[in-house]
Design a protein around this motif. Structure first.
Motif, PDB file in Angstrom:
ATOM      1  N   HIS A  94     -14.144 -58.525 -21.467  1.00 13.59           N
ATOM      2  CA  HIS A  94     -13.689 -57.168 -21.208  1.00 13.59           C
ATOM      3  C   HIS A  94     -14.192 -56.231 -22.297  1.00 13.59           C
ATOM      4  N   PHE A  95     -14.789 -55.119 -21.880  1.00 20.55           N
ATOM      5  CA  PHE A  95     -15.197 -54.038 -22.791  1.00 20.55           C
ATOM      6  C   PHE A  95     -14.293 -52.835 -22.580  1.00 20.55           C
ATOM      7  N   VAL A  96     -13.959 -52.168 -23.679  1.00 19.21           N
ATOM      8  CA  VAL A  96     -13.435 -50.818 -23.597  1.00 19.21           C
ATOM      9  C   VAL A  96     -14.484 -49.948 -24.276  1.00 19.21           C
ATOM     10  N   LYS A  97     -15.067 -49.096 -23.478  1.00 14.18           N
ATOM     11  CA  LYS A  97     -16.244 -48.338 -23.934  1.00 14.18           C
ATOM     12  C   LYS A  97     -17.255 -49.341 -24.470  1.00 14.18           C
ATOM     13  N   GLU A  98     -17.714 -49.188 -25.708  1.00 14.95           N
ATOM     14  CA  GLU A  98     -18.746 -50.110 -26.192  1.00 14.95           C
ATOM     15  C   GLU A  98     -18.168 -51.313 -26.927  1.00 14.95           C
ATOM     16  N   SER A  99     -16.856 -51.373 -27.061  1.00 19.56           N
ATOM     17  CA  SER A  99     -16.237 -52.442 -27.849  1.00 19.56           C
ATOM     18  C   SER A  99     -15.785 -53.609 -26.990  1.00 19.56           C
ATOM     19  N   LYS A 100     -16.066 -54.813 -27.469  1.00 13.97           N
ATOM     20  CA  LYS A 100     -15.572 -56.013 -26.805  1.00 13.97           C
ATOM     21  C   LYS A 100     -14.098 -56.167 -27.157  1.00 13.97           C
ATOM     22  N   GLN A 101     -13.245 -56.138 -26.130  1.00 10.52           N
ATOM     23  CA  GLN A 101     -11.818 -56.309 -26.358  1.00 10.52           C
ATOM     24  C   GLN A 101     -11.419 -57.775 -26.292  1.00 10.52           C
ATOM     25  N   ASP A 102     -12.091 -58.494 -25.438  1.00 14.23           N
ATOM     26  CA  ASP A 102     -11.709 -59.872 -25.199  1.00 14.23           C
ATOM     27  C   ASP A 102     -12.892 -60.609 -24.604  1.00 14.23           C
ATOM     28  N   GLU A 103     -13.377 -61.608 -25.315  1.00 19.23           N
ATOM     29  CA  GLU A 103     -14.459 -62.428 -24.761  1.00 19.23           C
ATOM     30  C   GLU A 103     -14.018 -63.881 -24.685  1.00 19.23           C
ATOM     31  N   SER A 104     -12.744 -64.088 -24.500  1.00 16.81           N
ATOM     32  CA  SER A 104     -12.182 -65.429 -24.484  1.00 16.81           C
ATOM     33  C   SER A 104     -12.665 -66.289 -23.323  1.00 16.81           C
ATOM     34  N   GLY A 105     -13.166 -65.649 -22.287  1.00 15.91           N
ATOM     35  CA  GLY A 105     -13.630 -66.400 -21.134  1.00 15.91           C
ATOM     36  C   GLY A 105     -15.090 -66.786 -21.177  1.00 15.91           C
ATOM     37  N   MET A 106     -15.794 -66.358 -22.179  1.00 15.02           N
ATOM     38  CA  MET A 106     -17.217 -66.683 -22.286  1.00 15.02           C
ATOM     39  C   MET A 106     -17.367 -68.182 -22.520  1.00 15.02           C
ATOM     40  N   PRO A 107     -18.228 -68.848 -21.736  1.00 12.09           N
ATOM     41  CA  PRO A 107     -18.286 -70.309 -21.782  1.00 12.09           C
ATOM     42  C   PRO A 107     -18.773 -70.872 -23.123  1.00 12.09           C
ATOM     43  N   ASN A 108     -19.752 -70.222 -23.709  1.00 12.85           N
ATOM     44  CA  ASN A 108     -20.329 -70.729 -24.960  1.00 12.85           C
ATOM     45  C   ASN A 108     -21.255 -69.653 -25.547  1.00 12.85           C
ATOM     46  N   ASN A 109     -21.878 -69.973 -26.656  1.00 17.23           N
ATOM     47  CA  ASN A 109     -22.676 -68.956 -27.339  1.00 17.23           C
ATOM     48  C   ASN A 109     -24.058 -68.742 -26.734  1.00 17.23           C
ATOM     49  N   ARG A 110     -24.293 -69.353 -25.590  1.00 13.81           N
ATOM     50  CA  ARG A 110     -25.538 -69.030 -24.881  1.00 13.81           C
ATOM     51  C   ARG A 110     -25.399 -67.724 -24.099  1.00 13.81           C
ATOM     52  N   PHE A 111     -24.198 -67.241 -24.008  1.00 12.98           N
ATOM     53  CA  PHE A 111     -23.916 -66.008 -23.274  1.00 12.98           C
ATOM     54  C   PHE A 111     -23.679 -64.863 -24.260  1.00 12.98           C
ATOM     55  N   LEU A 112     -24.376 -63.749 -24.041  1.00  9.14           N
ATOM     56  CA  LEU A 112     -24.209 -62.586 -24.902  1.00  9.14           C
ATOM     57  C   LEU A 112     -24.079 -61.343 -24.043  1.00  9.14           C
ATOM     58  N   ALA A 113     -22.986 -60.634 -24.229  1.00 13.65           N
ATOM     59  CA  ALA A 113     -22.763 -59.403 -23.467  1.00 13.65           C
ATOM     60  C   ALA A 113     -22.820 -58.213 -24.403  1.00 13.65           C
ATOM     61  N   GLU A 114     -23.395 -57.140 -23.895  1.00 14.36           N
ATOM     62  CA  GLU A 114     -23.474 -55.907 -24.675  1.00 14.36           C
ATOM     63  C   GLU A 114     -23.166 -54.718 -23.774  1.00 14.36           C
ATOM     64  N   ARG A 115     -22.734 -53.655 -24.416  1.00 15.35           N
ATOM     65  CA  ARG A 115     -22.481 -52.415 -23.679  1.00 15.35           C
ATOM     66  C   ARG A 115     -22.795 -51.255 -24.618  1.00 15.35           C
ATOM     67  N   THR A 116     -24.055 -51.041 -24.798  1.00 15.64           N
ATOM     68  CA  THR A 116     -24.516 -50.006 -25.711  1.00 15.64           C
ATOM     69  C   THR A 116     -24.158 -48.624 -25.195  1.00 15.64           C
ATOM     70  N   GLY A 117     -23.551 -47.821 -26.040  1.00 13.33           N
ATOM     71  CA  GLY A 117     -23.218 -46.453 -25.662  1.00 13.33           C
ATOM     72  C   GLY A 117     -22.056 -46.348 -24.695  1.00 13.33           C
ATOM     73  N   GLY A 118     -21.454 -47.460 -24.397  1.00 16.56           N
ATOM     74  CA  GLY A 118     -20.289 -47.436 -23.528  1.00 16.56           C
ATOM     75  C   GLY A 118     -20.580 -47.122 -22.075  1.00 16.56           C
ATOM     76  N   THR A 119     -21.837 -47.283 -21.680  1.00 14.42           N
ATOM     77  CA  THR A 119     -22.161 -47.010 -20.269  1.00 14.42           C
ATOM     78  C   THR A 119     -22.405 -48.322 -19.535  1.00 14.42           C
ATOM     79  N   TYR A 120     -23.664 -48.648 -19.290  1.00 12.91           N
ATOM     80  CA  TYR A 120     -23.934 -49.890 -18.575  1.00 12.91           C
ATOM     81  C   TYR A 120     -23.771 -51.074 -19.517  1.00 12.91           C
ATOM     82  N   SER A 121     -23.669 -52.250 -18.926  1.00 11.64           N
ATOM     83  CA  SER A 121     -23.533 -53.470 -19.707  1.00 11.64           C
ATOM     84  C   SER A 121     -24.590 -54.474 -19.267  1.00 11.64           C
ATOM     85  N   THR A 122     -24.972 -55.333 -20.208  1.00  9.01           N
ATOM     86  CA  THR A 122     -25.861 -56.437 -19.884  1.00  9.01           C
ATOM     87  C   THR A 122     -25.205 -57.744 -20.280  1.00  9.01           C
ATOM     88  N   LEU A 123     -25.524 -58.781 -19.540  1.00 10.02           N
ATOM     89  CA  LEU A 123     -25.062 -60.129 -19.844  1.00 10.02           C
ATOM     90  C   LEU A 123     -26.301 -61.015 -19.876  1.00 10.02           C
TER      91      LEU A 123
END
Lengths: 115, 109
Positions: free
Chosen positions: A48-77
Motif C-alpha cells: 500500500h502506498f499513500v502518495k509516494e510513501s510505502k505504508q505497508d509492504e507486508s504482503g510482498m513475497p520476497n526481495n525480488r519484488f520492488l514497488a515504487e511510486r515516484t511523485g505520488g502518481t503512477y506506480s511500478t512493480l
C-alpha cells in the motif's frame, strides 16, 4: 472519469528475466494498492502506498519484488529475477481515502506468465 | 485456516431463479464486508458493501451475521448477465482487503 489502468495487460517472460508492471490510479486518489492472484488461489494484498510513501509492504513475497511510486502518481512493480511461482494476475487498486469503509477500485490486472 | 472461505460452486441456475451463497471469515475483529463481482479475465468490481445487519440493492440482498462470522448474498430473479464470480471481501479494520477465492454463478436461459 477514467478508471485504474494497468500496463501491460499480459506479459510472458522466461525465468530469470525482469518485468516491470505499471499502474495508473484514478486521478486524485492518494492511496494505491497492489494485489496478486496466483493460480487457484485467492487475491492477496502485496503493498500500500499513500502518495509516494510505502505504508505497508507486508504482503510482498520476497526481495525480488520492488514497488515504487515516484511523485505520488503512477506506480511500478518490478520483479527481478522472475521465478516460475511469480506467475499470476497482478491487480492494482486505488482509493481516495484509506479507511475500512472506503471503496478500492481495481484495474484490469496484468497477467504475468513466467516460463 | 483461510481468512475468508467461500463455497466455490459452481451454482448453475435457470433465469428467474433465486440463488444464495455464503462466506465465512475467521477474524472476529473484521470491520467491514463487501461483495465484489468479477467477470472472466476482468477486474473485481464492487457489487455492494455490507456494514451492519445487511442491506438490499435491487435484486441483490446481503446479510451479515457477526456472531457466526458469515456473510451471505442472495440474488433474486437471476439474469443471464448475473453470471460471474462473486468475491467475498473482508476488511479487518485497515486498508487491506482479504478476499475469498470466489463463488461461480452461471445463469442459463
Amino acid at each position: 472519469e477514467a478508471g485504474v489502468t494497468q500496463f501491460p495487460s499480459h506479459s510472458v517472460i522466461e525465468k530469470g528475466q525482469t518485468v516491470t508492471l505499471r499502474c495508473d490510479p484514478i486521478s486524485g486518489h492518494d492511496n494505491l494498492y497492489w494485489y496478486r492472484r496466483v493460480m487457484g488461489k485467492e487475491i492477496k494484498f502485496l503493498l500500500h502506498f499513500v502518495k509516494e510513501s510505502k505504508q505497508d509492504e507486508s504482503g510482498m513475497p520476497n526481495n525480488r519484488f520492488l514497488a515504487e511510486r515516484t511523485g505520488g502518481t503512477y506506480s511500478t512493480l518490478k520483479v527481478q529475477p522472475a521465478e516460475l511461482e511469480d506467475s499470476g494476475v497482478y491487480f492494482c487498486a486505488s482509493s481516495q481515502l484509506a479507511g475500512f469503509t472506503d471503496t478500492q477500485y481495481f484495474g484490469p490486472g496484468t497477467r504475468l506468465t513466467v516460463l | 485456516r483461510k481468512e475468508v472461505e467461500q463455497d466455490p460452486g459452481p451454482f448453475n441456475v435457470p433465469e428467474g431463479a433465486t440463488v444464495a451463497f455464503n462466506c465465512t471469515y475467521s477474524n472476529s475483529a473484521s470491520q467491514s464486508f463487501f461483495w465484489y463481482r468479477q467477470d472472466c479475465r476482468k477486474e473485481p468490481k464492487l457489487l455492494m458493501s455490507v456494514y451492519s445487519s445487511g442491506n438490499e440493492d435491487g435484486r441483490f440482498t446481503a446479510q451479515l451475521n457477526r456472531a457466526s462470522q458469515y456473510i451471505s448474498l442472495l440474488i433474486r430473479d437471476s439474469k443471464l448477465s448475473d453470471s460471474a464470480t462473486y468475491l467475498c471481501v473482508v476488511n479487518r479494520g485497515d486498508y487491506k482487503l482479504s478476499f475469498g477465492a470466489g463463488t461461480t454463478v452461471t445463469v442459463r436461459a
